[in-house]
Design a protein around this motif. Structure first.
Motif, PDB file in Angstrom:
ATOM      1  N   ASN A 127       8.147  -3.205   9.671  1.00  0.00           N
ATOM      2  CA  ASN A 127       8.941  -2.685   8.561  1.00  0.00           C
ATOM      3  C   ASN A 127      10.384  -3.157   8.707  1.00  0.00           C
ATOM      4  O   ASN A 127      10.714  -3.912   9.628  1.00  0.00           O
ATOM      5  N   GLU A 128      11.236  -2.702   7.814  1.00  0.00           N
ATOM      6  CA  GLU A 128      12.579  -3.268   7.775  1.00  0.00           C
ATOM      7  C   GLU A 128      13.404  -2.958   9.010  1.00  0.00           C
ATOM      8  O   GLU A 128      14.372  -3.629   9.302  1.00  0.00           O
ATOM      9  N   ALA A 129      12.992  -1.940   9.753  1.00  0.00           N
ATOM     10  CA  ALA A 129      13.752  -1.615  10.954  1.00  0.00           C
ATOM     11  C   ALA A 129      13.158  -2.318  12.178  1.00  0.00           C
ATOM     12  O   ALA A 129      13.602  -2.115  13.294  1.00  0.00           O
ATOM     13  N   GLY A 130      12.146  -3.143  11.947  1.00  0.00           N
ATOM     14  CA  GLY A 130      11.583  -3.903  13.052  1.00  0.00           C
ATOM     15  C   GLY A 130      10.456  -3.198  13.777  1.00  0.00           C
ATOM     16  O   GLY A 130       9.972  -3.661  14.798  1.00  0.00           O
ATOM     17  N   TYR A 131       9.995  -2.066  13.273  1.00  0.00           N
ATOM     18  CA  TYR A 131       8.883  -1.373  13.916  1.00  0.00           C
ATOM     19  C   TYR A 131       7.570  -1.907  13.384  1.00  0.00           C
ATOM     20  O   TYR A 131       7.459  -2.247  12.208  1.00  0.00           O
ATOM     21  N   LYS A 132       6.590  -1.904  14.252  1.00  0.00           N
ATOM     22  CA  LYS A 132       5.262  -2.278  13.777  1.00  0.00           C
ATOM     23  C   LYS A 132       4.784  -1.191  12.819  1.00  0.00           C
ATOM     24  O   LYS A 132       4.930  -0.011  13.089  1.00  0.00           O
ATOM     25  N   SER A 133       4.261  -1.606  11.681  1.00  0.00           N
ATOM     26  CA  SER A 133       3.786  -0.617  10.713  1.00  0.00           C
ATOM     27  C   SER A 133       2.506   0.029  11.193  1.00  0.00           C
ATOM     28  O   SER A 133       1.662  -0.635  11.764  1.00  0.00           O
ATOM     29  N   PRO A 134       2.360   1.306  10.945  1.00  0.00           N
ATOM     30  CA  PRO A 134       1.071   1.936  11.208  1.00  0.00           C
ATOM     31  C   PRO A 134       0.080   1.449  10.160  1.00  0.00           C
ATOM     32  O   PRO A 134       0.478   0.809   9.191  1.00  0.00           O
ATOM     33  N   PRO A 135      -1.209   1.737  10.340  1.00  0.00           N
ATOM     34  CA  PRO A 135      -2.185   1.264   9.366  1.00  0.00           C
ATOM     35  C   PRO A 135      -1.754   1.566   7.939  1.00  0.00           C
ATOM     36  O   PRO A 135      -1.235   2.629   7.638  1.00  0.00           O
ATOM     37  N   VAL A 136      -1.917   0.604   7.089  1.00  0.00           N
ATOM     38  CA  VAL A 136      -1.420   0.708   5.718  1.00  0.00           C
ATOM     39  C   VAL A 136      -2.537   1.142   4.787  1.00  0.00           C
ATOM     40  O   VAL A 136      -3.664   0.711   4.887  1.00  0.00           O
ATOM     41  N   GLN A 137      -2.164   2.019   3.905  1.00  0.00           N
ATOM     42  CA  GLN A 137      -3.113   2.588   2.947  1.00  0.00           C
ATOM     43  C   GLN A 137      -3.445   1.582   1.836  1.00  0.00           C
ATOM     44  O   GLN A 137      -2.560   0.937   1.295  1.00  0.00           O
ATOM     45  N   ARG A 138      -4.701   1.475   1.526  1.00  0.00           N
ATOM     46  CA  ARG A 138      -5.109   0.654   0.380  1.00  0.00           C
ATOM     47  C   ARG A 138      -5.794   1.554  -0.629  1.00  0.00           C
ATOM     48  O   ARG A 138      -6.456   2.527  -0.261  1.00  0.00           O
ATOM     49  N   ILE A 139      -5.572   1.270  -1.901  1.00  0.00           N
ATOM     50  CA  ILE A 139      -6.143   2.099  -2.961  1.00  0.00           C
ATOM     51  C   ILE A 139      -7.180   1.283  -3.720  1.00  0.00           C
ATOM     52  O   ILE A 139      -6.884   0.185  -4.213  1.00  0.00           O
ATOM     53  N   ILE A 140      -8.375   1.836  -3.799  1.00  0.00           N
ATOM     54  CA  ILE A 140      -9.464   1.178  -4.507  1.00  0.00           C
ATOM     55  C   ILE A 140      -9.726   1.978  -5.790  1.00  0.00           C
ATOM     56  O   ILE A 140     -10.072   3.160  -5.734  1.00  0.00           O
ATOM     57  N   LEU A 141      -9.513   1.310  -6.911  1.00  0.00           N
ATOM     58  CA  LEU A 141      -9.706   1.951  -8.216  1.00  0.00           C
ATOM     59  C   LEU A 141     -10.950   1.337  -8.850  1.00  0.00           C
ATOM     60  O   LEU A 141     -10.983   0.124  -9.099  1.00  0.00           O
ATOM     61  N   ASN A 142     -11.942   2.168  -9.074  1.00  0.00           N
ATOM     62  CA  ASN A 142     -13.209   1.668  -9.637  1.00  0.00           C
ATOM     63  C   ASN A 142     -13.662   0.369  -8.961  1.00  0.00           C
ATOM     64  O   ASN A 142     -13.894  -0.652  -9.604  1.00  0.00           O
ATOM     65  N   ASP A 143     -13.744   0.443  -7.632  1.00  0.00           N
ATOM     66  CA  ASP A 143     -14.254  -0.663  -6.801  1.00  0.00           C
ATOM     67  C   ASP A 143     -13.349  -1.887  -6.705  1.00  0.00           C
ATOM     68  O   ASP A 143     -13.734  -2.905  -6.135  1.00  0.00           O
ATOM     69  N   SER A 144     -12.149  -1.785  -7.258  1.00  0.00           N
ATOM     70  CA  SER A 144     -11.266  -2.941  -7.171  1.00  0.00           C
ATOM     71  C   SER A 144      -9.998  -2.544  -6.402  1.00  0.00           C
ATOM     72  O   SER A 144      -9.408  -1.493  -6.660  1.00  0.00           O
ATOM     73  N   ASP A 145      -9.584  -3.360  -5.442  1.00  0.00           N
ATOM     74  CA  ASP A 145      -8.409  -3.049  -4.628  1.00  0.00           C
ATOM     75  C   ASP A 145      -7.146  -3.343  -5.439  1.00  0.00           C
ATOM     76  O   ASP A 145      -6.835  -4.506  -5.721  1.00  0.00           O
ATOM     77  N   ILE A 146      -6.429  -2.292  -5.813  1.00  0.00           N
ATOM     78  CA  ILE A 146      -5.240  -2.460  -6.678  1.00  0.00           C
ATOM     79  C   ILE A 146      -3.939  -2.228  -5.900  1.00  0.00           C
ATOM     80  O   ILE A 146      -2.877  -2.067  -6.502  1.00  0.00           O
ATOM     81  N   THR A 147      -4.022  -2.241  -4.572  1.00  0.00           N
ATOM     82  CA  THR A 147      -2.835  -1.932  -3.762  1.00  0.00           C
ATOM     83  C   THR A 147      -1.627  -2.781  -4.162  1.00  0.00           C
ATOM     84  O   THR A 147      -0.514  -2.268  -4.268  1.00  0.00           O
ATOM     85  N   GLY A 148      -1.865  -4.065  -4.411  1.00  0.00           N
ATOM     86  CA  GLY A 148      -0.759  -4.968  -4.751  1.00  0.00           C
ATOM     87  C   GLY A 148      -0.113  -4.681  -6.094  1.00  0.00           C
ATOM     88  O   GLY A 148       0.978  -5.151  -6.373  1.00  0.00           O
TER      89      GLY A 148
END
Ligand code: DC
Length: 283
Positions: A127-148
């Motif tokens: 992340n911006e402070a240089g820490y390793k990010s913890p596992p990142v959440q992904r959102i699946i909407l009707n079977d499609s990954d819309i995280t982006g």
């Protein structure tokens, strides 16, 4: 890589878009038509230890909560992403997000899954402070990954709008509570301490001066090359804060038993230390 960022909520997500098709595990889901919405006020006890962090746009909730979750070995849940997912559905299906009836009418067509990336695949993400990010959440909407898509600029206001509807809040309530019942969680949002997890062991309300919150966002956006003025960022932030605080259903407000923490003038590390101190004193 197309860089998709949130106008008012930039976080570490950009880094993980490098990892298309990453390994993920399902942590919570809300299948179409599986919940009796009239029955949503049962089961409000989190089985695990719950930390609720609420506050306005840009108070640093998500970056602070992610780092605290990493230190504690807790699972982090970004609840704003759920409202954003409903906003994305409206946008992609030409549903007028400003028409409450229309939005209420499409909820039974929505299936949401929350997955998180397994630790091993995100070791390159900092992340911006240089820490390793913890596992990142992904959102699946009707079977499609819309995280982006969640952080696209127009989705912020759509999310704020749909989040003002009682039917949408009821629709997402069990998903959030089920998640907290199964995990030791840090959840951030607007109504976690007041409505979603009223029995949370730790409740923190984060705030910071609007100008400072806008400045943080503005700096982040400028770094990414966005063409935007400070005044535009500040105006948008105030508009969303005002909508989130004045709505009839579960408005943004500090729970009576929440600890208020003002992060104005803090570095990221100072805010994390202060939040950790509060959590450790309560857990
Ligand atoms: O935290 P965020 O900016 O990603 O949230 C997007 C919108 O969703 C926010 O403007 C208000 C709404 N929201 C909410 O009403 N309740 C929550 N627990 C989280 C977000």
């Amino acid at each position: 890589m197309e860089l998709l960022f949130d106008f008012l909520g930039l976080a570490a997500e950009a880094a993980v878009d490098l990892t298309a098709n990453v390994a993920v595990e399902l942590i919570s889901e809300r299948k179409k038509g599986t919940t009796n919405m009239s029955d949503t006020h049962k089961n409000i006890t989190a089985a695990g230890s719950a930390v609720a962090i609420d506050g306005p746009v840009g108070a640093g909730k998500s970056t602070i909560a992610k780092e605290c979750a990493r230190r504690l070995g807790f699972v982090y849940m970004d609840t704003g992403a759920l409202y954003r997912a409903v906003g994305v559905y409206c946008k992609e299906n030409n549903i007028d997000a400003y028409n409450e009836e229309a939005v209420a009418g499409i909820l039974d067509k929505i299936s949401l899954e929350i997955k998180r990336e397994k630790e091993s695949v995100i070791t390159i993400a900092f992340n911006e402070a240089g820490y390793k990010s913890p596992p990142v959440q992904r959102i699946i909407l009707n079977d499609s990954d819309i995280t982006g898509k969640l952080r696209e600029p127009d989705v912020s206001m759509l999310a704020s709008k749909v989040s003002s509807y009682g039917a949408v809040r009821a629709f997402l309530l069990d998903l959030q509570r089920d998640f907290a019942a199964k995990n030791n969680v840090i959840m951030d949002g607007r109504d976690i301490g007041t409505v979603i997890l009223p029995n949370a062991k730790v409740k923190i309300f984060l705030k910071a001066d609007p100008e400072e919150r806008a400045k943080r966002r503005y700096d982040e956006l400028k770094e990414k090359g966005a063409k935007i003025t400070f005044d535009e960022v500040l105006a948008d932030l105030q508009k969303r804060d005002s909508a989130d605080s004045s709505r009839a259903h579960a408005p943004l407000k500090q729970a009576e038993d929440a600890v208020l923490l003002d992060t104005t003038g803090n570095t990221f590390e100072q805010s994390v230390e202060q939040v950790m101190e509060i959590i450790n004193s309560k857990l």
